[in-house]
Design a protein around this motif. Structure first.
Motif, PDB file in Angstrom:
ATOM      1  N   LEU A  24     -14.261  -8.141  -0.556  1.00  0.00           N
ATOM      2  CA  LEU A  24     -14.351  -7.880   0.801  1.00  0.00           C
ATOM      3  C   LEU A  24     -15.453  -6.768   1.306  1.00  0.00           C
ATOM      4  O   LEU A  24     -15.777  -6.109   0.395  1.00  0.00           O
ATOM      5  CB  LEU A  24     -13.043  -7.534   1.397  1.00  0.00           C
ATOM      6  N   PRO A  25     -15.878  -6.942   2.454  1.00  0.00           N
ATOM      7  CA  PRO A  25     -16.572  -5.689   2.936  1.00  0.00           C
ATOM      8  C   PRO A  25     -15.869  -4.587   2.877  1.00  0.00           C
ATOM      9  O   PRO A  25     -14.614  -4.642   3.005  1.00  0.00           O
ATOM     10  CB  PRO A  25     -17.056  -6.118   4.334  1.00  0.00           C
ATOM     11  N   TYR A  26     -16.621  -3.447   2.554  1.00  0.00           N
ATOM     12  CA  TYR A  26     -15.641  -2.215   2.248  1.00  0.00           C
ATOM     13  C   TYR A  26     -14.801  -1.786   3.354  1.00  0.00           C
ATOM     14  O   TYR A  26     -13.564  -1.458   2.846  1.00  0.00           O
ATOM     15  CB  TYR A  26     -16.661  -0.833   1.810  1.00  0.00           C
ATOM     16  N   HIS A  27     -15.072  -1.794   4.323  1.00  0.00           N
ATOM     17  CA  HIS A  27     -14.233  -1.640   5.487  1.00  0.00           C
ATOM     18  C   HIS A  27     -12.939  -2.428   5.658  1.00  0.00           C
ATOM     19  O   HIS A  27     -11.905  -1.988   5.825  1.00  0.00           O
ATOM     20  CB  HIS A  27     -14.850  -1.371   6.796  1.00  0.00           C
ATOM     21  N   GLU A  28     -13.246  -3.768   5.366  1.00  0.00           N
ATOM     22  CA  GLU A  28     -12.173  -4.766   5.128  1.00  0.00           C
ATOM     23  C   GLU A  28     -11.199  -4.331   3.985  1.00  0.00           C
ATOM     24  O   GLU A  28      -9.914  -4.544   4.130  1.00  0.00           O
ATOM     25  CB  GLU A  28     -12.700  -5.956   5.302  1.00  0.00           C
ATOM     26  N   ALA A  29     -11.844  -4.187   2.962  1.00  0.00           N
ATOM     27  CA  ALA A  29     -10.949  -4.067   1.403  1.00  0.00           C
ATOM     28  C   ALA A  29     -10.035  -2.914   1.879  1.00  0.00           C
ATOM     29  O   ALA A  29      -8.939  -3.087   1.334  1.00  0.00           O
ATOM     30  CB  ALA A  29     -11.943  -4.079   0.463  1.00  0.00           C
ATOM     31  N   MET A  30     -10.688  -1.638   2.346  1.00  0.00           N
ATOM     32  CA  MET A  30      -9.740  -0.467   2.427  1.00  0.00           C
ATOM     33  C   MET A  30      -8.890  -0.747   3.591  1.00  0.00           C
ATOM     34  O   MET A  30      -7.688  -0.307   3.474  1.00  0.00           O
ATOM     35  CB  MET A  30     -10.706   0.614   2.975  1.00  0.00           C
ATOM     36  N   LYS A  31      -9.016  -1.652   4.569  1.00  0.00           N
ATOM     37  CA  LYS A  31      -8.096  -1.799   5.691  1.00  0.00           C
ATOM     38  C   LYS A  31      -7.208  -2.627   5.047  1.00  0.00           C
ATOM     39  O   LYS A  31      -5.716  -2.409   5.367  1.00  0.00           O
ATOM     40  CB  LYS A  31      -8.689  -2.606   6.652  1.00  0.00           C
ATOM     41  N   SER A  83       0.746  -1.352  -0.057  1.00  0.00           N
ATOM     42  CA  SER A  83       0.065   0.022  -0.020  1.00  0.00           C
ATOM     43  C   SER A  83       0.786   1.293  -0.142  1.00  0.00           C
ATOM     44  O   SER A  83       2.224   1.085   0.032  1.00  0.00           O
ATOM     45  CB  SER A  83      -0.879  -0.131   1.301  1.00  0.00           C
ATOM     46  N   ARG A  84       0.258   2.510  -0.116  1.00  0.00           N
ATOM     47  CA  ARG A  84       1.104   3.692  -0.354  1.00  0.00           C
ATOM     48  C   ARG A  84       1.801   3.924   1.316  1.00  0.00           C
ATOM     49  O   ARG A  84       2.876   4.061   1.357  1.00  0.00           O
ATOM     50  CB  ARG A  84       0.108   4.919  -0.408  1.00  0.00           C
ATOM     51  N   ARG A  85       1.237   3.021   2.353  1.00  0.00           N
ATOM     52  CA  ARG A  85       1.553   3.421   3.892  1.00  0.00           C
ATOM     53  C   ARG A  85       2.991   2.440   3.703  1.00  0.00           C
ATOM     54  O   ARG A  85       3.972   2.820   4.298  1.00  0.00           O
ATOM     55  CB  ARG A  85       0.747   2.962   4.734  1.00  0.00           C
ATOM     56  N   THR A  86       2.598   1.148   3.304  1.00  0.00           N
ATOM     57  CA  THR A  86       3.933   0.492   3.304  1.00  0.00           C
ATOM     58  C   THR A  86       5.135   0.582   2.588  1.00  0.00           C
ATOM     59  O   THR A  86       6.299   0.383   2.649  1.00  0.00           O
ATOM     60  CB  THR A  86       3.625  -1.266   3.074  1.00  0.00           C
ATOM     61  N   ILE A  87       4.725   1.351   1.384  1.00  0.00           N
ATOM     62  CA  ILE A  87       5.818   1.483   0.287  1.00  0.00           C
ATOM     63  C   ILE A  87       6.367   2.881   0.613  1.00  0.00           C
ATOM     64  O   ILE A  87       7.757   3.006   0.648  1.00  0.00           O
ATOM     65  CB  ILE A  87       5.230   1.597  -1.191  1.00  0.00           C
ATOM     66  N   LEU A  88       5.672   3.977   1.011  1.00  0.00           N
ATOM     67  CA  LEU A  88       6.316   5.170   1.420  1.00  0.00           C
ATOM     68  C   LEU A  88       6.383   5.219   2.840  1.00  0.00           C
ATOM     69  O   LEU A  88       6.008   5.682   3.508  1.00  0.00           O
ATOM     70  CB  LEU A  88       5.293   6.289   0.941  1.00  0.00           C
ATOM     71  N   ARG A  89       7.308   4.220   3.455  1.00  0.00           N
ATOM     72  CA  ARG A  89       7.558   3.962   4.676  1.00  0.00           C
ATOM     73  C   ARG A  89       9.018   4.388   5.240  1.00  0.00           C
ATOM     74  O   ARG A  89       9.905   4.241   4.350  1.00  0.00           O
ATOM     75  CB  ARG A  89       7.203   2.460   5.136  1.00  0.00           C
ATOM     76  N   ALA A  90       8.943   4.803   6.333  1.00  0.00           N
ATOM     77  CA  ALA A  90      10.570   5.042   7.003  1.00  0.00           C
ATOM     78  C   ALA A  90      10.704   4.973   8.319  1.00  0.00           C
ATOM     79  O   ALA A  90       9.499   4.967   9.057  1.00  0.00           O
ATOM     80  CB  ALA A  90      10.677   6.647   6.550  1.00  0.00           C
ATOM     81  N   ALA A 122      -6.161  -2.410   1.815  1.00  0.00           N
ATOM     82  CA  ALA A 122      -5.441  -1.519   0.938  1.00  0.00           C
ATOM     83  C   ALA A 122      -4.430  -0.659   1.856  1.00  0.00           C
ATOM     84  O   ALA A 122      -3.491  -0.404   1.124  1.00  0.00           O
ATOM     85  CB  ALA A 122      -6.419  -0.726   0.173  1.00  0.00           C
ATOM     86  N   TYR A 123      -4.917  -0.399   3.040  1.00  0.00           N
ATOM     87  CA  TYR A 123      -3.780   0.230   3.627  1.00  0.00           C
ATOM     88  C   TYR A 123      -2.770  -0.314   4.157  1.00  0.00           C
ATOM     89  O   TYR A 123      -1.790   0.074   4.951  1.00  0.00           O
ATOM     90  CB  TYR A 123      -4.609   0.741   5.132  1.00  0.00           C
ATOM     91  N   GLY A 124      -2.631  -1.607   3.988  1.00  0.00           N
ATOM     92  CA  GLY A 124      -1.532  -2.490   4.352  1.00  0.00           C
ATOM     93  C   GLY A 124      -1.681  -2.911   5.980  1.00  0.00           C
ATOM     94  O   GLY A 124      -0.971  -3.335   6.420  1.00  0.00           O
ATOM     95  N   CYS A 125      -2.961  -2.788   6.321  1.00  0.00           N
ATOM     96  CA  CYS A 125      -3.359  -3.458   7.789  1.00  0.00           C
ATOM     97  C   CYS A 125      -4.186  -4.460   7.628  1.00  0.00           C
ATOM     98  O   CYS A 125      -4.875  -4.599   9.015  1.00  0.00           O
ATOM     99  CB  CYS A 125      -4.030  -2.070   8.357  1.00  0.00           C
ATOM    100  N   GLY A 126      -4.166  -5.185   6.814  1.00  0.00           N
ATOM    101  CA  GLY A 126      -4.950  -6.300   6.604  1.00  0.00           C
ATOM    102  C   GLY A 126      -4.652  -7.509   7.864  1.00  0.00           C
ATOM    103  O   GLY A 126      -5.812  -8.013   8.271  1.00  0.00           O
ATOM    104  N   ASP A 127      -3.542  -7.486   8.409  1.00  0.00           N
ATOM    105  CA  ASP A 127      -3.063  -8.399   9.556  1.00  0.00           C
ATOM    106  C   ASP A 127      -2.974  -7.685  10.761  1.00  0.00           C
ATOM    107  O   ASP A 127      -2.358  -8.157  11.538  1.00  0.00           O
ATOM    108  CB  ASP A 127      -1.521  -9.022   9.136  1.00  0.00           C
ATOM    109  N   LEU A 128      -3.683  -6.466  10.900  1.00  0.00           N
ATOM    110  CA  LEU A 128      -3.523  -5.451  12.249  1.00  0.00           C
ATOM    111  C   LEU A 128      -4.704  -5.380  12.639  1.00  0.00           C
ATOM    112  O   LEU A 128      -5.845  -5.601  11.713  1.00  0.00           O
ATOM    113  CB  LEU A 128      -2.840  -4.204  11.669  1.00  0.00           C
ATOM    114  N   THR A 129      -5.074  -5.190  13.946  1.00  0.00           N
ATOM    115  CA  THR A 129      -6.416  -4.638  14.408  1.00  0.00           C
ATOM    116  C   THR A 129      -6.632  -3.412  14.067  1.00  0.00           C
ATOM    117  O   THR A 129      -5.549  -2.502  13.552  1.00  0.00           O
ATOM    118  CB  THR A 129      -6.256  -4.738  15.967  1.00  0.00           C
ATOM    119  N   PRO A 156      -4.337   5.121   6.284  1.00  0.00           N
ATOM    120  CA  PRO A 156      -5.113   4.870   7.439  1.00  0.00           C
ATOM    121  C   PRO A 156      -5.395   6.124   8.202  1.00  0.00           C
ATOM    122  O   PRO A 156      -6.262   6.006   9.074  1.00  0.00           O
ATOM    123  CB  PRO A 156      -4.779   3.691   7.784  1.00  0.00           C
ATOM    124  N   THR A 157      -4.446   6.780   8.444  1.00  0.00           N
ATOM    125  CA  THR A 157      -4.412   7.876   9.492  1.00  0.00           C
ATOM    126  C   THR A 157      -4.576   9.209   8.941  1.00  0.00           C
ATOM    127  O   THR A 157      -4.412  10.287   9.584  1.00  0.00           O
ATOM    128  CB  THR A 157      -3.078   7.730  10.270  1.00  0.00           C
TER     129      THR A 157
END
Length: 507
Positions: free
Chosen positions: A324-331, A3-10, A333-340, A161-162
């Motif tokens: 996926l349900p929309y909120h799960e699909a976006m989660k 995701s943009r979060r995981t790719i543009l990460r530092a 997409a955010y790179g948070c699929g394995d996070l709460t 996501p933030t």
């Protein structure tokens, strides 16, 4: 998932020279004693954090860590519009400069300064009505998704996501939903705002209509502190998320195919093309990623991806598709699929928050109406790959826009880019910046800007660019003159300002 979060990460760690900051910290016109701040704290429900307080270092953090070098006089956390009014009135009376912060993601650090920072993160409600949703400016995208999911309603959100509505909607609001549902600001129905004189008003198509026009694309931090957005929700109970990767030696073919594919696709399709060089050390192999969301049946999404593969003339090296349900699909997409949900927040903002901050970043984003020619594509890709420097993370990030967002007149709202099909930018990040590595990374972004500028049709204020000539025209086109009139009407003393705020050119 990428995701943009995981790719543009530092990660953590930074070294900063004052010359590297384009934060207009603003002029502090008068000193304020601790007693004065204490008195103000007694007037509000929220909190005020001062430099001597234990939580000050964390309170002044933005998403990009280099702006930790800025030291506000105070950071305030209002919990109601009345709190915001008290803060604005106090700062105006004491002649203290003010910055407004929602998610703290501005690439150039415009949401911090050496005066008072009004942090709206506690104005984070989500209230569902019969036909609209009211959200606070500090409601982060990940939290909005989960708050609205039980009501089968959602809002336009970006790809991080933030990010919060305070900046996202005010600047336009582009995401995977844009081509089908329009910009985030296109769905705004009203906004509650504290003005520079302390008044609390609600702007809409029928009251304060000139201000309502301006806050739909005019950028955050210009006209007042927005304390609530009323938006028309989107009908998106589900979304097909996809992420595909491709061999680097096919980069130009993939780029050419992606732009053709996206421009001719159903408005249900929203996507991004990401050319990612995780470390620009010699020998490192970049990644080519196409990711996004499809607002329709999975069978249609699969057919569209098959068409993309045919256009490229090669098979992807990986392919992930999930309905996926929309909120799960976006989660996902955010790179948070394995996070709460609690983990999918910036580290330091909660006990379980897991997401890394960016240490140092420079970027050059522009808006494009037309696809690129083969020679232009070659120039874009080769610029990313040239003169690699170890420790530098480089990205060429390309987002599709257009679709239904382009059926609105460029003067109907302050957002002028109604012929745009792409927002594209070079990004450089460093985990442990030094003056030498900052100079090299800035030079890379400057070279990228030189490639993009003659081809571009403007710039997107929410991706502001580290250096941007003629920014008023680039961001706003012919709408800038009207924006100045609105600014003069509602903030004639230029109380709300930052380096590229409306009217800051001094005309």
């Amino acid at each position: 998932m990428q995701s943009r979060r995981t790719i543009l990460r530092a990660g953590a760690g930074l070294a900063l020279t004052a010359a590297s900051l384009e934060v207009a910290t603003g002029t502090v016109f008068a000193e304020t004693t601790a007693t004065g701040w204490a008195g103000l704290a007694q007037q509000i429900q929220g909190d005020i954090v001062l430099p001597a307080d234990a939580g000050y270092a964390a309170a002044k953090e933005l998403q990009i860590a280099e702006y930790d070098a800025v030291h506000p006089q105070a950071i305030a956390y209002p919990e109601s519009p009345r709190d915001v009014q008290a803060l604005v009135n106090y700062a105006r009376t004491k002649r203290i400069s003010v910055r407004i912060r929602s998610g703290g993601h501005n690439f150039n650090g415009w949401s911090t300064g050496d005066g008072l920072v009004i942090d709206t993160s506690r104005l984070n409600h989500a209230t569902v009505g019969s036909s609209t949703v009211r959200v606070g400016p500090g409601l982060q995208s990940i939290d909005a998704l989960h708050a609205l999911a039980p009501y089968n309603k959602q809002v336009i959100a970006g790809t991080c996501p933030t990010v919060s509505p305070g900046g996202f909607i005010s600047g336009g609001g582009i995401g995977y939903q844009t081509r089908k549902f329009g910009l985030g600001s296109d769905r705004l129905r009203s906004a509650q705002i504290v003005l520079a004189d302390g008044r609390l008003i609600r702007a809409s198509a029928t009251q304060y209509s000139d201000l309502f026009w301006a806050i739909r694309g005019g950028g955050g931090g210009n006209f007042g502190v927005i304390t609530e957005f009323e938006v028309a929700p989107i009908d998106a109970p589900r979304m097909v998320f996809f992420s595909t990767t491709w061999a680097w030696d096919k980069a130009e073919q993939v780029f050419a195919a992606w732009q053709t594919w996206q421009m001719n696709a159903s408005v249900n399709l929203g996507s991004a093309l990401i050319l990612n060089l995780p470390d620009a050390a010699p020998g490192t192999v970049p990644m080519v990623i196409i990711t996004g969301g499809y607002h329709g049946p999975e069978s249609e999404a699969q057919a569209a991806l098959a068409q993309l593969t045919s256009l490229i003339g090669a098979q992807p090296t990986s392919n992930y598709v999930a309905d996926l349900p929309y909120h799960e699909a976006m989660k996902t997409a955010y790179g948070c699929g394995d996070l709460t949900q609690d983990q999918c927040h910036r580290e330091g903002t909660g006990p379980e928050a897991h997401l890394h901050r960016t240490a140092w970043q420079r970027d050059a984003y522009r808006v494009f109406n037309q696809p690129f020619t083969p020679s232009q594509l070659n120039s874009l890709v080769s610029t990313l790959d040239a003169d690699r420097v170890a420790g530098q993370r480089r990205v060429l990030h390309c987002m599709a826009v257009g679709g239904n967002s382009n059926f609105t007149s460029p003067t109907a709202t302050a957002f002028p880019h109604r012929e745009a099909n792409f927002v594209i930018g070079y990004v450089a990040q460093l985990d442990a910046p030094t003056p030498e590595t900052q100079a090299a990374a800035s030079a890379f972004v400057g070279t990228g800007a030189g490639v993009l500028n003659p081809l571009s049709d403007g710039a997107y204020v929410n991706f502001p660019g580290s250096s941007l000539p003629d920014w008023a025209t680039q961001y706003y086109g012919d709408n800038y003159l009207r924006l100045k009139k609105v600014k003069n009407a509602y903030d004639p003393s230029n109380f709300f300002r930052h380096p590229r705020s409306i009217g800051s050119l001094g005309e």
